[in-house]
Motif scaffolding. Structure first.
Motif, short mmCIF file in Angstrom:
data_model
loop_
_atom_site.label_atom_id
_atom_site.label_comp_id
_atom_site.label_asym_id
_atom_site.label_seq_id
_atom_site.Cartn_x
_atom_site.Cartn_y
_atom_site.Cartn_z
N ASN A 142 -43.04 12.97 13.69
CA ASN A 142 -43.88 11.73 12.97
C ASN A 142 -43.69 10.28 13.99
OD1 ASN A 142 -44.80 13.01 10.46
ND2 ASN A 142 -42.68 13.53 10.50
N GLY A 158 -36.19 8.67 -1.10
CA GLY A 158 -37.11 9.69 -0.55
C GLY A 158 -37.39 9.20 0.95
N PHE A 159 -37.02 8.23 1.48
CA PHE A 159 -37.32 7.72 2.78
C PHE A 159 -36.10 7.71 3.38
CE2 PHE A 159 -41.08 6.62 0.66
CZ PHE A 159 -42.15 6.27 1.70
N PHE A 192 -39.25 6.62 8.20
CA PHE A 192 -39.91 7.91 8.02
C PHE A 192 -39.80 8.61 6.54
CE2 PHE A 192 -36.61 10.46 8.86
CZ PHE A 192 -36.91 12.00 8.94
N LYS A 193 -40.96 9.26 6.25
CA LYS A 193 -40.82 10.09 4.86
C LYS A 193 -40.55 11.63 5.21
CE LYS A 193 -41.64 10.50 0.28
NZ LYS A 193 -41.19 11.99 0.18
N SER A 246 -39.66 15.46 4.36
CA SER A 246 -39.78 16.45 3.54
C SER A 246 -38.66 16.49 2.65
CB SER A 246 -40.06 17.99 3.98
OG SER A 246 -38.69 18.46 4.72
N ASP A 247 -38.97 17.02 1.20
CA ASP A 247 -37.83 16.93 0.23
C ASP A 247 -36.70 17.76 0.62
OD1 ASP A 247 -39.55 15.51 -1.55
OD2 ASP A 247 -40.47 17.09 -2.71
N THR A 268 -36.47 2.76 0.27
CA THR A 268 -36.60 3.22 -1.28
C THR A 268 -36.08 4.67 -1.17
OG1 THR A 268 -38.75 3.73 -1.32
CG2 THR A 268 -37.98 1.39 -1.89
N TYR A 304 -34.55 15.89 3.13
CA TYR A 304 -34.00 14.60 2.43
C TYR A 304 -32.86 15.38 1.65
CZ TYR A 304 -33.54 10.47 -0.18
OH TYR A 304 -33.05 9.34 -0.90
#
Length: 282
Positions: A143, A57-58, A105-106, A108-109, A55, A112
């Motif tokens: 991570n 942001g990832f 993984f997520k 950082s803004d 989704t 991304y």
């Protein structure tokens, strides 16, 4: 269904960015890194035995040699970056022989945002590209849990051998019958094994590889459509045009034009010939 190129050169410092919508692409393998982002909607991604919903942001970070697939059930807008290990040589050397426990993984803004700014073309020099990719992989490494590359079971090994056989032979004679003779296995057994492991027939996979390379050559070279047809393993221009249209919904000449290459006289001749072939007038 979106058609994304699966043929990617492993030449030194190869890099490409592709964008699109509603991608559904079966299990495949290549020898580059691949980073995928969904900017709108959602996408199911499977990498080896791992499956997850991607989704906004990832990021999904897929390593060379990992079998992976993408499926859109509702809608998705995506951006993917594919690059050879040489682009991130030090990172690639550091993680050689291991894979991440999870490819999702997520970031950082900031990271991304940098990924979403990557564009194909002259706006990104190779040093800018390397800098952004190293930043992404550095944060991913912080991570990710890495695990040693484990030995594959006999069936999985055989599927990988078949994928390697296709990779090495799809521009020439590349049939399941020839592969069965090469590996000394029963034709029916290999057919069922490949279909169950990859989700499509051996012949369909070969066809997908050929059309994918044709897309790459149409975008990156000035070769005529006939020359590309021959290079991609098709035995006639008629067969190539029909197969290309079935996969992409476009003729080769029109595809080339849409990708921004200026058609020359030979390309215009090819466009007319494409249309005649599709209309069964020749």
């Amino acid at each position: 269904m979106a058609f994304v190129e699966m043929f990617h050169k492993t030449a030194q410092e190869y890099f490409t960015v592709e964008t699109g919508e509603d991608i559904t692409f079966p299990a495949h393998i290549h020898y580059c890194y691949e980073i995928i982002a969904v900017t709108k909607g959602e996408m199911n991604v499977a990498v080896g035995e791992e499956s997850f919903l991607l989704t906004p942001g990832f990021l999904a970070v897929i390593f060379p040699g990992q079998v992976h697939s993408m499926t859109t059930e509702k809608s998705s807008s995506y951006r993917l970056c594919i690059f050879s290990p040489d682009v991130v040589g030090r990172y690639s050397s550091a993680v050689r022989g291991s894979y991440p426990e999870s490819c999702l993984f997520k970031p950082s803004d900031e990271i991304y945002g940098l990924f979403c700014k990557l564009r194909q073309g002259k706006n990104n020099d190779i040093y800018t590209v390397k800098g952004i990719l190293y930043l992404i992989l550095s944060e991913f490494a912080e991570n990710a849990e890495m695990r040693p590359l484990k030995s594959k079971g006999p069936s999985e090994q055989l599927i990988y051998r078949m994928l390697g056989y296709i990779q090495n032979n799809y521009t020439g004679e590349c049939t399941l019958n020839a592969a069965a003779k090469e590996f000394k296995y029963d034709y029916t057994y290999l057919s069922k094994l490949f279909k169950s492991g990859i989700g499509m027939s051996f012949a369909d996979y070969v066809g997908m590889m050929r059309i994918s390379e044709a897309c790459y050559l149409l975008e990156s070279t000035a070769d005529t459509v006939l020359e590309i047809s021959n290079k991609c393993g098709f035995n006639s221009l008629r067969t190539f045009n029909r197969a290309f249209f079935a996969r992409t919904g476009s003729t080769p000449a029109k595809y080339r034009s849409l990708k921004g290459r200026k058609p020359d006289k030979s390309a215009e001749d090819s466009r007319i010939r494409d249309e005649l072939i599709l209309n069964k007038q020749i």
